[in-house]
Design a protein around this motif. Structure first.
Motif, short mmCIF file in Angstrom:
data_model
loop_
_atom_site.label_atom_id
_atom_site.label_comp_id
_atom_site.label_asym_id
_atom_site.label_seq_id
_atom_site.Cartn_x
_atom_site.Cartn_y
_atom_site.Cartn_z
N MET A 145 29.59 39.22 24.80
CA MET A 145 28.59 39.93 25.57
C MET A 145 28.73 41.39 25.62
SD MET A 145 25.81 38.23 27.51
CE MET A 145 26.19 36.57 27.50
N ASN A 146 27.38 41.80 25.64
CA ASN A 146 27.22 43.26 25.95
C ASN A 146 26.36 43.46 27.46
OD1 ASN A 146 28.45 44.25 23.31
ND2 ASN A 146 26.71 43.41 22.43
N ILE A 147 26.97 44.21 28.11
CA ILE A 147 26.28 44.42 29.38
C ILE A 147 26.04 45.66 29.47
CG2 ILE A 147 26.24 43.90 32.14
CD1 ILE A 147 27.96 41.57 31.53
N ASN A 148 24.83 46.24 29.71
CA ASN A 148 24.48 47.67 29.98
C ASN A 148 24.22 47.50 31.46
OD1 ASN A 148 25.27 48.62 27.61
ND2 ASN A 148 23.21 48.50 26.79
N ILE A 149 24.81 48.62 32.35
CA ILE A 149 24.26 48.94 33.47
C ILE A 149 23.51 50.18 33.64
CG2 ILE A 149 25.08 49.04 35.89
CD1 ILE A 149 27.28 46.93 35.27
N ILE A 150 22.26 50.11 34.19
CA ILE A 150 21.67 51.65 34.12
C ILE A 150 21.12 51.71 35.42
CG2 ILE A 150 19.53 52.87 33.31
CD1 ILE A 150 19.40 50.89 31.07
N ASN A 151 21.71 52.82 35.89
CA ASN A 151 21.36 53.27 37.21
C ASN A 151 20.46 54.54 37.22
OD1 ASN A 151 21.64 53.66 40.06
ND2 ASN A 151 23.93 54.18 39.95
N THR A 152 19.40 54.42 38.18
CA THR A 152 18.35 55.71 38.40
C THR A 152 18.89 56.63 39.24
OG1 THR A 152 17.10 54.53 39.96
CG2 THR A 152 16.52 54.16 37.47
N GLU A 153 20.16 56.15 40.16
CA GLU A 153 20.74 57.25 41.00
C GLU A 153 22.14 57.61 40.50
OE1 GLU A 153 20.08 56.39 45.05
OE2 GLU A 153 18.98 54.50 44.63
N LYS A 154 22.71 58.60 41.07
CA LYS A 154 24.08 59.02 40.81
C LYS A 154 25.01 58.46 41.57
CE LYS A 154 26.58 63.05 39.51
NZ LYS A 154 26.67 62.95 38.29
N ILE A 155 26.14 57.88 41.13
CA ILE A 155 27.25 57.67 41.88
C ILE A 155 28.00 58.74 42.40
CG2 ILE A 155 29.55 56.40 42.07
CD1 ILE A 155 28.61 54.39 40.16
N THR A 156 28.09 59.16 43.89
CA THR A 156 28.49 60.10 44.49
C THR A 156 29.87 60.11 45.02
OG1 THR A 156 27.24 59.68 46.45
CG2 THR A 156 25.99 61.10 44.69
N GLU A 157 30.42 59.01 45.12
CA GLU A 157 31.65 58.81 45.91
C GLU A 157 32.92 58.49 45.03
OE1 GLU A 157 32.29 59.68 48.98
OE2 GLU A 157 30.07 59.63 49.75
N LYS A 158 33.90 59.12 45.18
CA LYS A 158 35.22 58.99 44.35
C LYS A 158 35.35 57.39 44.53
CE LYS A 158 39.72 60.44 43.68
NZ LYS A 158 40.98 61.19 44.05
N PHE A 159 35.61 56.82 45.59
CA PHE A 159 36.22 55.52 45.72
C PHE A 159 35.03 54.63 44.87
CE2 PHE A 159 32.80 55.89 49.25
CZ PHE A 159 32.07 54.66 49.08
N ALA A 160 33.70 54.71 44.88
CA ALA A 160 33.08 53.98 44.14
C ALA A 160 33.10 54.07 42.64
CB ALA A 160 31.50 54.25 44.41
N ARG A 161 33.33 55.56 41.94
CA ARG A 161 33.63 55.72 40.88
C ARG A 161 34.88 55.06 40.14
NH1 ARG A 161 31.78 60.95 41.99
NH2 ARG A 161 34.30 61.61 42.27
N GLU A 162 36.03 54.85 41.23
CA GLU A 162 37.19 54.28 40.76
C GLU A 162 37.25 53.08 40.78
OE1 GLU A 162 39.69 55.80 44.03
OE2 GLU A 162 40.00 57.92 42.74
N ALA A 163 36.24 52.27 41.75
CA ALA A 163 36.13 50.94 41.73
C ALA A 163 35.33 50.44 40.35
CB ALA A 163 35.31 50.39 43.03
N VAL A 164 34.24 51.21 40.02
CA VAL A 164 33.74 50.96 38.77
C VAL A 164 34.66 50.99 37.60
CG1 VAL A 164 31.86 51.95 37.25
CG2 VAL A 164 31.39 51.54 39.67
N GLN A 165 35.48 51.70 37.43
CA GLN A 165 36.56 52.00 36.31
C GLN A 165 37.52 50.87 36.45
OE1 GLN A 165 38.22 55.78 37.22
NE2 GLN A 165 36.84 56.95 35.95
N GLU A 166 37.78 50.34 37.52
CA GLU A 166 38.82 49.15 37.70
C GLU A 166 38.22 48.17 37.32
OE1 GLU A 166 42.09 46.86 38.38
OE2 GLU A 166 41.84 49.27 38.26
N TYR A 167 36.96 47.85 37.64
CA TYR A 167 36.27 46.32 37.34
C TYR A 167 35.92 46.58 35.91
CZ TYR A 167 35.93 44.36 41.87
OH TYR A 167 36.30 43.71 43.05
N LYS A 193 31.66 43.65 26.80
CA LYS A 193 31.73 44.85 26.57
C LYS A 193 30.85 45.40 27.81
CE LYS A 193 30.58 48.43 23.30
NZ LYS A 193 30.07 48.75 21.85
N LEU A 194 31.22 46.15 28.53
CA LEU A 194 30.33 46.93 29.65
C LEU A 194 30.29 48.44 29.61
CD1 LEU A 194 29.18 45.66 32.37
CD2 LEU A 194 31.47 46.29 33.31
N LYS A 195 28.94 48.78 29.65
CA LYS A 195 28.54 50.12 29.69
C LYS A 195 27.88 50.44 30.54
CE LYS A 195 26.21 53.56 26.42
NZ LYS A 195 25.49 53.30 25.21
#
Length: 139
Positions: A1-23, A32-34
């Motif tokens: 399965m290919n999952i693309n997550i498109i965001n029209t806003e920017k992730i601004t917080e370090k903790f959120a970027r780290e959580a996204v990387q971990e998941y 496959k996640l993009k």
């Protein structure tokens, strides 16, 4: 399965970027996640493919349970639709995009900060795959 997550806003917080990387790392054994942040309408239209199941995620969508979300992802895979795009957007969309939306979903009826919303979405995708595979996951 290919999952693309498109965001029209920017992730601004370090903790959120780290959580996204971990998941993303945890989910790599299931799909496959993009993750894509778009800056304008043209880029958004370019990133949404014609052969994808498009889920619009914002607070106005339908609330579903984790089990229902897992079932929906599983059903798409069974039907041979291996491309899912989840669009995170709280603003008005161009009609060309609105016409492609297959399902309008909400994590919560409350409006959320984009950082928290992204973390919740990734956690729910991970939870869905654990449910589909009969693997334990906390409630």
């Amino acid at each position: 399965m290919n999952i693309n997550i498109i965001n029209t806003e920017k992730i601004t917080e370090k903790f959120a970027r780290e959580a996204v990387q971990e998941y993303t790392k945890r989910l790599s054994r299931y799909c496959k996640l993009k993750y894509i942040e778009v800056k304008n309408e043209n880029q958004l239209l370019k990133e949404i493919g014609d052969r994808t199941y498009l889920i619009l995620l914002n607070y106005k969508g339908e609330n579903i349970s984790s089990e229902e979300f897992a079932g929906r992802i599983n059903e798409l895979g069974i039907k041979g639709n291996s491309n899912i795009t989840i669009l995170i957007c709280n603003t008005d969309l161009p009609q060309e995009v609105t016409e492609k939306v297959s399902f309008h979903m909400s994590i919560s009826q409350m409006e959320m900060d984009i950082n928290v919303l992204c973390m919740a979405l990734y956690e729910q995708i991970y939870r869905a795959y654990r449910i589909m595979n009969g693997e334990p996951y906390h409630k």
